[in-house]
Design an enzyme around this catalytic site. Structure first.
Site, PDB file in Angstrom:
ATOM      1  N   GLU A 115     -11.383  10.625   9.388  1.00 23.12           N
ATOM      2  CA  GLU A 115      -9.952  10.910   9.169  1.00 23.12           C
ATOM      3  C   GLU A 115      -9.356   9.915   8.191  1.00 23.12           C
ATOM      4  O   GLU A 115      -9.911   8.845   7.996  1.00 23.12           O
ATOM      5  CB  GLU A 115      -9.169  10.749  10.488  1.00 23.12           C
ATOM      6  CG  GLU A 115      -9.555  11.698  11.561  1.00 23.12           C
ATOM      7  CD  GLU A 115      -8.978  11.261  12.914  1.00 23.12           C
ATOM      8  OE1 GLU A 115      -8.045  10.438  12.958  1.00 23.12           O
ATOM      9  OE2 GLU A 115      -9.499  11.741  13.926  1.00 23.12           O
ATOM     10  N   LYS A 117      -6.848   7.000   7.224  1.00 26.29           N
ATOM     11  CA  LYS A 117      -6.155   5.944   7.963  1.00 26.29           C
ATOM     12  C   LYS A 117      -4.763   5.820   7.352  1.00 26.29           C
ATOM     13  O   LYS A 117      -4.588   5.243   6.275  1.00 26.29           O
ATOM     14  CB  LYS A 117      -6.923   4.627   7.866  1.00 26.29           C
ATOM     15  CG  LYS A 117      -6.346   3.548   8.751  1.00 26.29           C
ATOM     16  CD  LYS A 117      -7.304   2.374   8.860  1.00 26.29           C
ATOM     17  CE  LYS A 117      -6.794   1.338   9.826  1.00 26.29           C
ATOM     18  NZ  LYS A 117      -5.531   0.726   9.408  1.00 26.29           N
ATOM     19  N   ASP A 119      -1.188   4.653   6.493  1.00 25.35           N
ATOM     20  CA  ASP A 119      -0.633   3.299   6.444  1.00 25.35           C
ATOM     21  C   ASP A 119       0.816   3.325   6.928  1.00 25.35           C
ATOM     22  O   ASP A 119       1.751   3.392   6.151  1.00 25.35           O
ATOM     23  CB  ASP A 119      -0.715   2.784   5.003  1.00 25.35           C
ATOM     24  CG  ASP A 119      -0.568   1.275   4.942  1.00 25.35           C
ATOM     25  OD1 ASP A 119      -0.522   0.637   6.016  1.00 25.35           O
ATOM     26  OD2 ASP A 119      -0.488   0.741   3.832  1.00 25.35           O
ATOM     27  N   TYR A 224      -3.031  11.606  16.310  1.00 29.78           N
ATOM     28  CA  TYR A 224      -4.490  11.627  16.287  1.00 29.78           C
ATOM     29  C   TYR A 224      -5.167  11.515  17.649  1.00 29.78           C
ATOM     30  O   TYR A 224      -6.381  11.517  17.732  1.00 29.78           O
ATOM     31  CB  TYR A 224      -5.061  10.597  15.305  1.00 29.78           C
ATOM     32  CG  TYR A 224      -4.512   9.192  15.470  1.00 29.78           C
ATOM     33  CD1 TYR A 224      -4.807   8.436  16.591  1.00 29.78           C
ATOM     34  CD2 TYR A 224      -3.712   8.642  14.483  1.00 29.78           C
ATOM     35  CE1 TYR A 224      -4.303   7.162  16.735  1.00 29.78           C
ATOM     36  CE2 TYR A 224      -3.204   7.358  14.623  1.00 29.78           C
ATOM     37  CZ  TYR A 224      -3.501   6.623  15.749  1.00 29.78           C
ATOM     38  OH  TYR A 224      -3.000   5.369  15.890  1.00 29.78           O
ATOM     39  N   LYS A 312     -11.732  -0.041   5.375  1.00 25.11           N
ATOM     40  CA  LYS A 312     -10.559  -0.472   4.600  1.00 25.11           C
ATOM     41  C   LYS A 312     -10.830  -0.342   3.107  1.00 25.11           C
ATOM     42  O   LYS A 312     -11.841  -0.856   2.619  1.00 25.11           O
ATOM     43  CB  LYS A 312     -10.234  -1.938   4.916  1.00 25.11           C
ATOM     44  CG  LYS A 312      -9.687  -2.155   6.317  1.00 25.11           C
ATOM     45  CD  LYS A 312      -8.210  -1.787   6.373  1.00 25.11           C
ATOM     46  CE  LYS A 312      -7.566  -2.140   7.692  1.00 25.11           C
ATOM     47  NZ  LYS A 312      -7.197  -3.509   7.866  1.00 25.11           N
ATOM     48  N   CYS A 406      26.161  -9.362 -19.423  1.00 28.15           N
ATOM     49  CA  CYS A 406      25.513  -8.052 -19.523  1.00 28.15           C
ATOM     50  C   CYS A 406      24.866  -7.887 -20.902  1.00 28.15           C
ATOM     51  O   CYS A 406      25.542  -8.070 -21.920  1.00 28.15           O
ATOM     52  CB  CYS A 406      26.554  -6.951 -19.297  1.00 28.15           C
ATOM     53  SG  CYS A 406      25.906  -5.297 -19.605  1.00 28.15           S
ATOM     54  N   CYS A 409      26.949  -4.996 -22.803  1.00 28.24           N
ATOM     55  CA  CYS A 409      28.344  -5.090 -23.244  1.00 28.24           C
ATOM     56  C   CYS A 409      28.849  -6.525 -23.327  1.00 28.24           C
ATOM     57  O   CYS A 409      29.960  -6.767 -23.792  1.00 28.24           O
ATOM     58  CB  CYS A 409      29.248  -4.267 -22.322  1.00 28.24           C
ATOM     59  SG  CYS A 409      29.429  -4.997 -20.685  1.00 28.24           S
ATOM     60  N   CYS A 424      27.086  -5.567 -13.654  1.00 30.89           N
ATOM     61  CA  CYS A 424      28.061  -5.553 -14.716  1.00 30.89           C
ATOM     62  C   CYS A 424      29.197  -4.686 -14.177  1.00 30.89           C
ATOM     63  O   CYS A 424      28.960  -3.547 -13.769  1.00 30.89           O
ATOM     64  CB  CYS A 424      27.457  -4.918 -15.963  1.00 30.89           C
ATOM     65  SG  CYS A 424      28.711  -4.510 -17.180  1.00 30.89           S
ATOM     66  N   CYS A 429      31.211  -0.310 -19.939  1.00 31.24           N
ATOM     67  CA  CYS A 429      29.900  -0.788 -20.400  1.00 31.24           C
ATOM     68  C   CYS A 429      29.066   0.373 -20.938  1.00 31.24           C
ATOM     69  O   CYS A 429      28.817   1.350 -20.233  1.00 31.24           O
ATOM     70  CB  CYS A 429      29.159  -1.466 -19.253  1.00 31.24           C
ATOM     71  SG  CYS A 429      27.444  -1.840 -19.650  1.00 31.24           S
TER      72      CYS A 429
HETATM   73  S1  IVH Z   1      -7.455   5.746  15.865  1.00 29.07           S
HETATM   74  C1  IVH Z   1      -8.181   2.940  19.745  1.00 29.07           C
HETATM   75  N1  IVH Z   1      -6.877   7.123  13.740  1.00 29.07           N
HETATM   76  O1  IVH Z   1      -4.941   2.129  12.398  1.00 29.07           O
HETATM   77  C2  IVH Z   1      -7.454   2.937  18.448  1.00 29.07           C
HETATM   78  N2  IVH Z   1      -5.877   4.985  13.984  1.00 29.07           N
HETATM   79  O2  IVH Z   1      -6.474  -0.561  13.913  1.00 29.07           O
HETATM   80  C3  IVH Z   1      -7.269   4.317  17.965  1.00 29.07           C
HETATM   81  N3  IVH Z   1      -4.347   4.377  12.185  1.00 29.07           N
HETATM   82  O3  IVH Z   1      -3.356   0.820  15.166  1.00 29.07           O
HETATM   83  C4  IVH Z   1      -6.763   4.336  16.592  1.00 29.07           C
HETATM   84  N4  IVH Z   1      -4.558   6.241  11.031  1.00 29.07           N
HETATM   85  O4  IVH Z   1      -2.111   2.529  13.879  1.00 29.07           O
HETATM   86  C5  IVH Z   1      -6.680   5.964  14.405  1.00 29.07           C
HETATM   87  N5  IVH Z   1      -6.425   8.491  11.925  1.00 29.07           N
HETATM   88  C6  IVH Z   1      -6.219   7.350  12.578  1.00 29.07           C
HETATM   89  C7  IVH Z   1      -5.360   6.342  12.106  1.00 29.07           C
HETATM   90  C8  IVH Z   1      -5.219   5.160  12.837  1.00 29.07           C
HETATM   91  C9  IVH Z   1      -3.953   5.060  11.100  1.00 29.07           C
HETATM   92  C10 IVH Z   1      -3.899   3.019  12.547  1.00 29.07           C
HETATM   93  C11 IVH Z   1      -3.449   2.882  13.967  1.00 29.07           C
HETATM   94  C12 IVH Z   1      -4.200   1.731  14.563  1.00 29.07           C
HETATM   95  C13 IVH Z   1      -4.869   1.129  13.371  1.00 29.07           C
HETATM   96  C14 IVH Z   1      -6.305   0.757  13.698  1.00 29.07           C
END
Ligand code: IVH
Length: 669
Positions: A115, A117, A119, A224, A312, A406, A409, A424, A429
């Site tokens: 999946e 991740k 942010d 999720y 990451k 400015c 002007c 300004c 201006c």
């Molecule tokens: S699973 C048991 N799936 O990433 C932990 N986490 O350190 C289950 N995050 O705190 C997390 N997308 O906030 C999972 N598709 C995803 C995610 C996801 C973002 C974040 C989540 C978690 C951190 C993992």
């Protein structure tokens, strides 16, 4: 309407509104217009006003933000919210795969779900008896904060279900990049400190005690996992995600199941390239063992599950030399510094300029001219300077001082109370005026094609325009005599200007660039007042009476219209023939007493006498609403030539069907 009828209607409206929220915010497949949606909300707001005892926290009207809290309550997570172990390269992923195989005691390839991740910020949503009762932050994993009020403003979160189930779902709340850019732009204009990235902006919004702020920030969420009493009847994570989706939760569609780690590695590599195309930020990928039985066997370490790992991404950063700082003056007079860089390649594009936001940021980061700096791509478009490599200094670097005057002007710059930005404040201006005109012609305002930033600047420099009204007094021969202006482009431009005279009032209002009046406020004002004259004459109290217009906007509007130069510009626009009326339907114009009033109508087949859009307007003007699909809630189907499955379904359900001619006759009734 008596109380019993009101109760039934309130319930019905909530169901319909939430269904349309779902179609719009989760499925990205709206089936009614904004106008129809607004009408439903209005009716609900009105009923809840008349019968306050019917108002419950899970009403869609509460998504705009309840009253501010004094502090957040603590929430104990009955099942802790853990984090994930990290992987940084292919080897880490292969090691993880091996550990999983060893843990289960097999050599066979393992099925993994991969999946994105997201942010953002981890949150947990608790449902009891089918209702959303509490939403919490992760906190330290055991205790979080109760941010229910803020989470309720996220429209893709279902507030109630038909079934009385109790469970908790977990996911990531985030701010889409488009919203992040808008929020920061607004903050820059108000001279407020900017958010460093969408994640901070999302976190900052969810930690506000006043939920109205979260509501304005258009946050979103991907879920999720589900935990708790009534966990889903699923044997695997992939099945559980599909079930969550069926329940109406927003689950990220970019997920794949692979047997063996090789497919996972390839999939992840593909996303390193593609991530910048997503409308939200991701900081990696998550790999999870699919089978729940295996997950159970593998269990947890003290901090994280053994059945999942977070890969990451390498940061999208690069180092380059900062050659200079350029100052620009915006439409509201806010002065912003931009770094001029030695070109450097970053996430697939060449970066030559980067945002420095404001003077405080230059000072905090200690930026000097000639410094080696780290540039990072925040969101999709604007790169920014995040850090100075002081260890690479040679002693040749020069300190930078913000100008005191400015650059456009020459008038003295000021720092208004509590603002970070220098401004300004000279209304004459040239930079501000020019930016104001660029805003006026822009796509979401008057939408004058062929009149971009360059042409506006050229016209301004040749003194052909001094304010927005001058656009409507441009002469063909004056324009043709300008450099780079052919006859054809001049004619196209004049035609586009002419066409813009017909725009509905809300475009003009937005285009005028009244402080704090964005597109939404402009639409609300136009719909409420109907004409520019009515708005010009309105008192601050009258403006304030509009739902969703607050004191700040109302004050700003009243101040704007009190200025003699504004009256002058509006008079000249009016004299040039620029439309100053709202062209949509106004609340009082809806016919309450027609064959369509209060009815849900579906249009199907080919209509010959009117277009779909016209038919929809006719129905709405007669108090009906148009829906895209036939269901038990449909009252009437208008069937044109070669109508297909919708007509069949209407017949099956015994819904009244009329042909096009009857429809036309009824609209005249
Ligand atoms: S699973 C048991 N799936 O990433 C932990 N986490 O350190 C289950 N995050 O705190 C997390 N997308 O906030 C999972 N598709 C995803 C995610 C996801 C973002 C974040 C989540 C978690 C951190 C993992």
């Amino acid at each position: 309407m008596d109380r019993t009828e009101a109760t039934a209607r309130v319930e019905e409206l909530r169901r319909i509104i939430e269904q349309h929220n779902y179609l719009y915010y989760v499925k990205d497949d709206p089936q009614i217009s904004d106008y129809e949606w607004d009408q439903l909300m209005r009716e609900l707001i009105q009923l809840e006003g008349e019968f306050p005892e019917l108002l419950t926290p899970d009403s869609p009207t509460q998504r705009v933000g309840a009253t501010p809290l004094a502090f957040f309550e603590k929430v104990e997570h009955t099942i802790p919210m853990l984090s994930l172990a990290n992987a940084f390269d292919e080897q880490d992923l292969r090691d993880f795969d091996r550990r999983v195989q060893q843990g289960i005691g097999t050599d066979a390839p393992i099925a993994y779900v991969c999946e994105l991740k997201i942010d953002g910020l981890a949150v947990s949503l608790r449902y009891e008896n089918g209702r959303f009762v509490r939403g919490a932050t992760r906190g330290d994993g055991r205790t979080g904060e109760d941010i229910t009020q803020n989470l309720r403003t996220i429209r893709s979160i279902p507030l109630a279900f038909n079934k009385p189930m109790s469970f908790e779902v977990r996911g990531e709340a985030y701010m889409p990049r488009r919203v992040f850019e808008r929020v920061n732009k607004e903050r820059a204009e108000r001279g407020e400190p900017l958010f460093a990235n969408p994640r901070n902006a999302a976190a900052g919004s969810l930690r506000q005690l006043d939920p109205k702020i979260a509501a304005e920030r258009s946050l979103d969420i991907f879920l999720y996992s589900m935990v708790g009493e009534e966990a889903l009847p699923a044997d695997s994570h992939s099945e559980a995600l599909a079930l969550l989706e069926e329940l109406g939760f927003k689950v990220n569609p970019e997920r794949r199941t692979f047997v063996g780690i090789d497919g996972v590695i390839e999939f992840i590599a593909g996303w390193i390239e593609k991530r910048s195309q997503l409308p939200y930020d991701i900081d990696g990928m998550v790999v999870k063992v699919d089978s729940f039985a295996y997950q159970e066997e593998l269990g947890f370490t003290a901090k994280s599950p053994r059945w999942a790992i977070a890969y990451k991404f390498p940061a999208e950063e690069a180092v380059t030399v900062l050659r200079g700082i350029e100052i620009t003056v915006g439409r509201t007079g806010a002065v912003t510094p931009t770094a001029i860089l030695d070109p450097v390649s970053l996430a697939g594009t060449t970066v030559k300029r980067a945002s420095l936001h404001n003077e405080d940021m230059i000072r905090e980061k200690g930026i000097m001219i000639g410094d080696h700096v780290v540039v990072k791509k925040a969101g999709d478009i604007i790169p920014e300077v995040v850090e100075v490599k002081t260890e690479q200094r040679t002693g040749e670097e020069q300190p930078y001082h913000m100008p005191t005057h400015c650059p456009a002007c020459g008038s003295g710059l000021v720092r208004l109370d509590e603002e970070v930005a220098l401004r300004c404040i000279n209304p004459q201006c040239p930079a501000q005026i020019r930016e104001g005109i660029i805003h006026f012609v822009s796509r979401n305002a008057m939408n004058i094609e062929g009149l971009g930033e360059k042409v506006v600047t050229q016209l301004y420099e040749h003194q052909l325009i001094r304010d927005v009204a001058d656009l409507y007094y441009l002469k063909r021969d004056e324009l043709i005599s300008l450099e780079r202006m052919g006859e054809k482009s001049v004619d196209n431009m004049l035609a586009a200007i002419e066409k813009s005279k017909n725009n509905s009032l809300e475009r003009l209002l937005f285009g005028l660039g009244i402080r704090f009046v964005g597109e939404k406020a402009a639409r609300l004002l136009a719909r409420h007042f109907g004409t520019m004259e009515a708005l010009q004459e309105a008192s601050e109290e009258e403006i304030l009476s509009i739902h969703e217009i607050g004191t700040k906007i109302a004050e700003s509007i009243a101040l704007y219209f009190s200025k003699p130069e504004v009256t002058e510009t509006l008079n000249r626009l009016r004299a040039a023939g620029v439309n100053m009326t709202y062209k949509g339907l106004r609340p009082e114009e809806v016919d309450q007493d027609s064959p369509f009033s209060g009815k849900t109508v579906v249009l199907t087949g080919t209509l010959e006498q009117v277009t779909r859009k016209e038919a929809q307007q006719l129905i709405e003007g007669k108090g009906g609403k148009v829906s895209g699909s036939v269901s038990k809630k449909t009252d009437l189907v208008v069937a044109g030539e070669s109508a297909g499955s919708k007509l069949e379904k209407a017949n099956e359900l015994g819904i009244q069907v009329i042909d096009e001619q009857t429809f036309i006759d009824w609209t005249k009734a």
